[in-house]
Motif scaffolding. Structure first.
Motif, PDB file in Angstrom:
ATOM      1  N   LEU A  52       0.819  -1.021   0.001  1.00 62.27           N
ATOM      2  CA  LEU A  52       0.119   0.092   0.091  1.00 62.27           C
ATOM      3  C   LEU A  52       0.817   1.230   0.035  1.00 62.27           C
ATOM      4  O   LEU A  52       1.985   1.062   0.587  1.00 62.27           O
ATOM      5  N   THR A  53       0.387   2.107  -0.559  1.00 60.53           N
ATOM      6  CA  THR A  53       0.973   3.486  -0.758  1.00 60.53           C
ATOM      7  C   THR A  53       0.060   4.693  -0.799  1.00 60.53           C
ATOM      8  O   THR A  53      -0.935   4.189  -0.791  1.00 60.53           O
ATOM      9  N   ALA A 136      -1.350   3.176  -4.349  1.00 63.97           N
ATOM     10  CA  ALA A 136      -0.866   1.754  -4.492  1.00 63.97           C
ATOM     11  C   ALA A 136      -0.549   1.529  -6.020  1.00 63.97           C
ATOM     12  O   ALA A 136      -1.316   0.523  -6.521  1.00 63.97           O
TER      13      ALA A 136
END
Length: 418
Positions: A52-53, A136
Motif C-alpha cells: 500500500l502507498t 498503491a
C-alpha cells in the motif's frame, strides 16, 4: 422472558415518552449502509502485488485474509448473513476482476471488468458504490496523482476517474440504484511545501476535466472526500476540507466527510448540521480514528451515536449517504465487518428511539436542567431489547450469538487459507 416479550415491555416504556418503537425499527430497516469491500483483504485489491502507498497502512496479519475474488465474495456473504436489513456494497477500482490472461491498467478499466460484481449484487439485492483507486500504483509519482506537475501522470489519473464514472453509471443502470462514486486522492508533501496553490490549482483542473464527460447525475452521485494528513504526507494535503467543500459546492457534487480525516479535536457530528443547511445531500465515511486517521473498527461509541443523532433529528436520513471505511488486519476480518455494520445500525436505532422533538423544545425553552436529566436517563432505557427484537425480526442472530457463526466460519473456512 422471550425477545418478543422484552420488546413489548420496552415498547410500552418508550411510548410513555412519545417514541414509537415499531416506527423506529421499520425506519431502520430501510436505511442502507455501504459495506466496504476492502476490509476483507486489507485494501490489497486484485490488480497489483505491491505494498500500500499513499498514506495508507493496514496493520496486523491475522490469518484468513481473502486472496481472490471468490474468497472475498464468500466472506461478504458471511457478513450479510449476520447484519439485519438490505445494504449496499462499496468497491474500489482495484477490485476489478479480469479474465485469465487479461489485464488492463486503471485508466483503461471498463464496465466488463466489474460484471461479476454486478452479478453478485443482483443475486443479493444490493446496490453498488464505487471509488477510483488513486493509491498503491506505480503512477502515484512522488505521492501525487491528480495534482501532479507531471502532465503524463496527471492525465493517467484523470482518465482513470473518467473510467470510474462510466463504470458507476453501469452499476446504476444494471441495479436500478444510484451509485455514489467517491474521489479521494493521497496527494501531499511530507515537509513544508514551497507552493500550496499550484497543486490545488492542478487538482481543480483535473476535477474539471473528470466532470466534463457526460454522465447521468441522477444515477451517479460524484462525491469528493477531504483529508487532513497521511503517513508521509504530514505537512500538506492537497485535498483539504476547505478545498473539497468549496469545490463540491461550486460544481454541484457531494461533499464526503470521513470522521477520521480531521484534526483529533474536530468531530464530524458537529459539522453535519452546517453541511445540511447548504447541501441537498452529503456523504459520510464512518470510521474510528485513534489519535490519527487509523481506521479502527466502528464502535457503538459517543461520536458514532452523535453522528447518527444529527442525521435522525434533522430528518436527513434520505439526504445522507452512509458508508463504512476501516481496515483492521489484527483481528478476525469478518468480526470487524459485522461489528462495524451492527454498531452503526445500533447508533441509528438509538437516535430513532430518542424523543428528539421534546429535547429540542427543552433546549429552546432554556430548560437545560431537564434537558440534561432526560438525556442522561435515556442512556439506560431498554434500547437493547428493541435492538434484539429488530435482529430477530430480520432473521439474524441477536446479542453476541452472531459470533458463534463467525467462529464456525473461521474454523471451517478461514483457517484453511493459510
Amino acid at each position: 422472558m422471550t425477545t418478543k416479550e422484552r420488546y413489548e415491555s420496552a415498547k410500552e416504556l418508550y411510548a410513555s415518552i412519545g417514541v414509537n418503537t415499531d416506527k423506529a425499527i421499520e425506519t431502520l430497516k430501510k436505511i442502507p449502509i455501504s459495506l466496504h469491500c476492502w476490509q476483507g483483504d486489507d485494501v490489497t485489491g486484485f490488480d497489483h502485488d505491491g505494498p500500500l502507498t499513499g498514506g495508507i497502512q493496514a496493520t496486523g496479519n491475522y490469518p484468513g485474509k481473502a486472496r481472490n475474488p471468490q474468497e472475498l465474495m464468500d466472506d461478504i456473504d458471511e457478513v450479510l448473513k449476520l447484519v439485519p436489513g438490505k445494504h449496499k456494497l462499496n468497491l474500489h477500482a482495484s477490485y476489478a476482476i479480469f479474465e485469465p490472461g487479461e489485464f488492463v491498467d486503471r485508466d483503461k478499466l471498463e464496465p466488463k471488468h466489474f460484471a461479476k460484481w454486478v452479478e453478485f449484487a443482483k443475486e443479493r439485492g444490493l446496490g453498488l458504490d464505487f471509488n477510483p483507486t488513486c493509491f498503491a500504483h506505480p503512477k502515484v509519482k512522488d505521492n501525487l496523482t491528480l495534482s501532479s506537475p507531471d502532465e503524463e501522470t496527471r492525465q493517467f489519473w484523470i482518465r482513470h476517474c473518467q473510467a470510474c464514472i462510466r463504470i458507476s453509471e453501469y452499476f446504476a443502470d444494471e441495479l436500478g440504484v444510484p451509485c455514489a462514486m467517491n474521489i479521494w486522492i493521497p496527494d501531499g508533501y511530507k515537509d513544508i511545501p514551497a507552493d500550496r496553490l499550484g497543486p490545488r490549482a492542478r487538482f481543480k483542473d483535473s476535477l474539471d476535466q473528470i466532470l466534463a464527460i457526460p454522465y447521468d447525475k441522477s444515477k451517479v452521485y460524484v462525491c469528493l472526500e477531504s483529508k487532513v494528513f497521511g503517513i508521509g504526507l504530514e505537512s500538506y494535503t492537497v485535498g483539504s476540507s476547505e478545498f473539497t467543500i468549496n469545490y463540491a459546492a461550486r460544481k454541484g457534487i457531494i461533499s464526503l466527510m470521513d470522521n477520521g480525516h480531521y484534526h483529533p479535536t474536530e468531530v464530524v457530528s458537529d459539522k453535519i448540521s452546517s453541511m445540511l443547511l447548504f447541501n441537498d445531500k452529503i456523504a459520510l465515511h464512518v470510521t474510528r480514528p485513534v489519535r490519527w486517521d487509523s481506521d479502527h473498527v466502528v464502535l457503538f461509541d459517543d461520536e458514532t451515536r452523535e453522528i447518527a443523532k444529527e442525521i435522525v433529528r434533522n430528518d436527513a436520513i434520505d439526504r445522507v449517504l452512509l458508508a463504512l471505511d476501516f481496515f483492521d488486519a489484527s483481528i478476525n476480518r469478518i468480526s470487524a465487518w459485522v461489528n462495524g455494520m451492527r454498531n452503526l445500525q445500533k447508533a441509528l436505532l438509538y437516535a430513532l428511539l430518542t424523543p428528539n422533538a421534546r429535547l429540542k423544545e427543552l433546549q429552546n425553552e432554556s430548560n437545560f436542567t431537564e434537558l440534561m436529566t432526560m438525556q442522561e436517563e435515556l442512556k439506560v432505557y431498554p434500547f437493547g431489547d428493541v435492538w434484539n427484537y429488530f435482529c430477530e425480526a430480520n432473521g439474524v442472530p441477536e446479542r453476541e450469538d452472531w459470533f458463534k457463526e463467525v467462529k464456525r466460519y473461521e474454523d471451517e473456512v478461514l483457517s484453511r487459507r493459510n
